[in-house]
Design an enzyme around this catalytic site. Structure first.
Site, PDB file in Angstrom:
ATOM      1  N   ARG A 541      62.222  20.323 123.483  1.00  0.00           N
ATOM      2  CA  ARG A 541      63.317  20.072 124.340  1.00  0.00           C
ATOM      3  C   ARG A 541      62.838  19.181 125.347  1.00  0.00           C
ATOM      4  O   ARG A 541      61.766  18.924 125.974  1.00  0.00           O
ATOM      5  CB  ARG A 541      63.654  21.396 125.142  1.00  0.00           C
ATOM      6  N   LYS A 652      52.288  27.393 116.439  1.00  0.00           N
ATOM      7  CA  LYS A 652      52.744  26.828 114.940  1.00  0.00           C
ATOM      8  C   LYS A 652      51.900  25.810 114.817  1.00  0.00           C
ATOM      9  O   LYS A 652      51.592  25.819 113.532  1.00  0.00           O
ATOM     10  CB  LYS A 652      54.092  26.474 115.038  1.00  0.00           C
TER      11      LYS A 652
END
Length: 800
Positions: A541, A652
């Site tokens: 974001r 991740k």
């Protein structure tokens, strides 16, 4: 399951539900048929899981979240059921490629960022750990927005993910509840309290099955859609007022159209509060109804239900449960309050005071008059308890109040969630400690045992096995397949990290992923990328505290250095950015434009000779992340220390063999502790140093002017070097660095630039880089959402 019966079922579904034979079917028809074929197999597991829960009288977890960023479900479901190869063969018999069919599925537009993706990982882990659970949210028709980049600017367009239907969902018309707004609260003849809403809307359930690893359990994601009780006023329609006749339905539709409608105006604020109460009320009514139906006595709710609030968006659920217990079930207030506190847990995701939701008191009272009474009653008990504690002065009591009396009176939703929960958790070790000393310092003083830590995690099924099958196969060949069921078994790679053969295989997989990403970006954007360059990635974001601006300023400085010193052995780099800016967030949208302006200038400059490329990928989502993360070499986690709660992108990337460059913020600290100082690039100030610098007289101008690289880059941006069509476009943005620099871009720049040059030196030593990459993969298995959910289950919910 065998290939044969999947193929026969696939053709049967294609003919009987899609209405096509295999010779006329288009790819979209095949996708729908394949999804329905898989869904049919899920149903049996789903029904069995539900029956098992009821038979055992098990306690359920209810996870309330305004976002569930679940992405595509075909690959996830096939993998978790162990049917991927069978479906591949069945489709191949008809000349079709499963990967191409999976591309027909749109991303579910049910979230935006880390909050929603965390909720999705948690739902998958709950099922994988065989924990009965429901997720509750809103079935957004148009999501937040689909991002298009026009001339470098973000343009917001509606998502249309439901245009062709959703093959995974089931409408539950029998699960419908009336949601009230406005009206008045009256005393009835028998002395009880009754709320008479002025407006009623019906919430209807739409269920999506969530399949756990190896099909162990299938849980339910229940999303709410809204309908008017009277969808069309025929008298008004027949009188010619065609639009007015549909006004009530349009008003209901607005609740489920858009995630995070802009709240910079009064109507936007009202819509947000209406959304939050709509989904919270429907969810709490559903939970209480189910409990009473199967367990009879509402007073045993905490024994059979654990409700977790994912951030403050569903915090009004505390007041809603109190309303139902007191008004509908006739409990005394004190007993209802005890039940409520023992049922709720609250997860905090931010230390930014402006992100801790609060609502203007007149708005809250107008929309939810009964809940306002309940909030006042809760506040009365809270403040009296604080006064009697002897540890709170007047300022502390004012700080913990559910009503902010400073200036415009507002209802503090984070304080309501904290007061109404038996557990309040942070999502990384640093974040949790800072909660105790910053935003919740006074509440922590009153309830010193309530705050606890549950460091976030990610599901290894989607974020390793499914998005990076090449790496998964390589790991399996090296250490066996135990890590598929227990991600912490990846630690068995540690003794092999220096093995040259394994390093070569891991490097080959990484390059293959980079080639695939480069091709996708070339097809999408026309930009050519060198897969042998270092892929340096920041996808998240767009927000000032995440400091994409720091990355961009350093990119400009690097660009200048490459041009000024062509004789040096520069490491070829590809800078990849992606993310959405909130529609009304001016500076974040300006950062996106800056990234694209820099990309246009740098990518067209022959003087850098392919040593630097910059790309801003449009409409970053889960599917794009699944392409980018396996191809990344360097993971940018550079938020201002003390401002990122945790992060999950950092986990991740490391799980897929990228090295992290980052600050001592959020979960970066714990990643550093696991992978070791030598396998991560840490730079910049600590949270304590940031707080001290803000408290002192910080002079960013002096820093900028004292750093030649920083000064040159800032002045180039400010003077219009990258914005020839509008030389003053970035003047104000750069002036903000000189004047106050709240996010410490200037303060951390030199340390960041030095860390980037350390990255260069490590990259040039291929064996050292590869060893560090394997070490990252091996040591971040702890950051599995299975571990996180196990901690929630044992320490908060009491279900393991």
């Amino acid at each position: 399951m065998t290939t044969g019966n999947i193929e026969s079922d696939l053709i049967d579904v294609l003919r009987r539900r899609v209405g096509k034979d295999e010779f006329a079917a288009k790819p979209s028809d095949w996708f729908y048929a394949a999804a329905q074929t898989v869904r049919d197999r899920v149903i049996d597991h789903w029904i069995a899981s539900t029956r098992q829960t009821y038979a055992a009288g098990s306690k359920r977890v209810y996870y309330l979240s305004l976002e569930f960023l679940i992405g595509r479900l075909m690959r996830d479901t096939l993998s978790n059921l162990g049917l991927t190869r069978e479906m591949e063969r069945a489709l191949a018999d008809h000349g079709l490629d499963l990967a191409a069919i999976e591309e027909m599925e749109p991303d579910a537009a049910l979230g935006n960022g880390g909050l929603g993706r965390l909720a999705a990982c948690f739902m998958e882990s709950l099922a994988s750990l065989d924990i009965p659970a429901y997720g509750y949210g809103i079935r957004y028709v148009n999501g937040m927005f689909r991002q298009r980049i026009d001339d470098g600017w973000q343009v917001e367009l509606p998502e249309t993910w439901l245009a062709n239907g959703n093959p995974w969902e089931f409408k539950r018309r029998e699960s419908a509840y009336r949601i009230g707004f406005g009206g008045e609260v009256v005393e009835t003849a028998d002395g009880s309290i009754a709320w008479n809403p002025a407006e009623l809307i019906e919430a209807s359930a739409v269920d999506t099955p969530v399949v756990g690893w190896r099909g162990k359990r299938v849980n339910t994601l229940r999303l709410w859609t809204a309908n008017s009780l009277d969808p069309i006023k025929l008298d008004a329609f027949n009188a010619g007022d065609h639009a007015g006749a549909l006004a009530d339905q349009v008003r209901a539709d607005s609740l489920v159209r858009v995630l995070y409608p802009a709240d910079s105006n009064a109507s936007g604020q009202e819509l947000r509060l209406r959304q939050e109460y709509f989904f919270s009320s429907a969810s709490i009514q559903d939970i209480v109804r189910r409990h009473v139906q199967y367990h009879g006595d509402v007073t045993t709710l905490p024994d059979k239900a654990a409700i977790q609030l994912n951030d403050t968006h569903p915090a009004v659920s505390v007041a809603e449960l109190m309303r139902l217990l007191v008004d509908n079930h006739g409990l005394e207030f004190d007993e209802a309050w005890d039940i409520t506190k023992r049922t709720f847990g609250y997860t905090n995701h931010t230390l930014l005071p402006e992100a801790l939701e609060s609502w203007p008191l007149p708005l809250f009272e107008r929309l939810l008059p009964r809940h306002m009474q309940i909030v006042y009653a809760i506040n009365s008990r809270l403040l009296r308890e604080a006064r009697k504690s002897g540890v709170m002065d007047d300022d502390s009591i004012s700080a913990i109040s559910l009503i902010d009396e400073g200036g415009e009176r507002r209802v503090r939703m984070a304080n309501l969630a904290f007061a109404g929960a038996h557990s309040v958790n942070g999502v990384a070790a640093l974040h949790t400690e800072l909660m105790k000393t910053t935003v919740f310092s006074d509440l922590h003083k009153l309830y010193p045992t309530r705050i606890n830590n549950k460091t976030n995690g990610v599901t290894p099924r989607r974020w390793l096995q499914q998005c990076n099958p090449g790496l998964t196969a390589t790991i399996k060949d090296a250490i066996g397949d135990a890590f598929l069921d227990d991600t912490e078994k990846l630690v068995d790679l540690v003794p092999l990290a220096g093995d040259s053969t394994l390093q070569e295989r891991v490097a080959e997989v990484k390059r293959s992923n980079k080639v695939a990403l480069a091709k996708h970006i070339k097809d999408l954007m026309g930009v050519r990328l060198d897969p042998d360059a270092l892929f340096d990635v920041q996808i998240k974001r767009i927000h000032e505290y995440k400091r994409q601006l720091l990355n961009l300023v350093e990119t400009v400085a690097l660009y200048d250095q490459i041009r000024s010193h062509p004789e040096r052995d520069w490491v070829p780099r590809v800078k990849i950015f992606g993310g959405k800016a909130a529609s009304s967030y001016h500076n974040a949208k300006l950062v996106i434009k800056l990234a694209n302006d820099i990309a246009r200038r740098v990518n067209a400059d022959p003087s850098v000779g392919g040593l630097l490329k910059v790309v801003f990928v449009p409409n970053y989502n889960v599917t794009f992340a699944e392409r980018i993360i396996p191809a990344a070499d360097l993971s940018e986690q550079i938020s201002t220390a003390g401002m990122e709660a945790s992060g999950t992108g950092n986990m991740k990337f490391a799980l897929n063999g990228a090295l992290t460059i980052g600050t001592l913020d959020g979960a970066n600290i714990e990643i550093k502790d696991h992978v070791g100082d030598e396998n991560i690039f840490i730079f910049g100030m600590t949270a304590e140093e940031v707080a001290q610098k803000r408290a002192d007289t910080y002079n960013p101008r002096e820093l900028i002017e004292g750093s030649p690289e920083l000064h040159q880059a800032v002045e180039a941006i400010a003077s219009g070097v990258f914005s020839h069509d509008d030389p003053h476009r970035y003047t104000e943005l750069m002036a903000g660095l000189y004047d106050h620099d709240w996010f410490m871009v200037a303060a951390d720049f030199d340390a960041y630039a030095a860390a980037q040059r350390a990255v260069d030196r490590r990259w040039e030593d291929a064996a050292s880089w590869r060893k560090a990459a394997i070490h990252n993969i091996a040591k971040v298995g702890w950051f599995s959402s299975d571990r996180t959910i196990g901690e929630y289950a044992r320490e908060i919910w009491g279900v393991l």
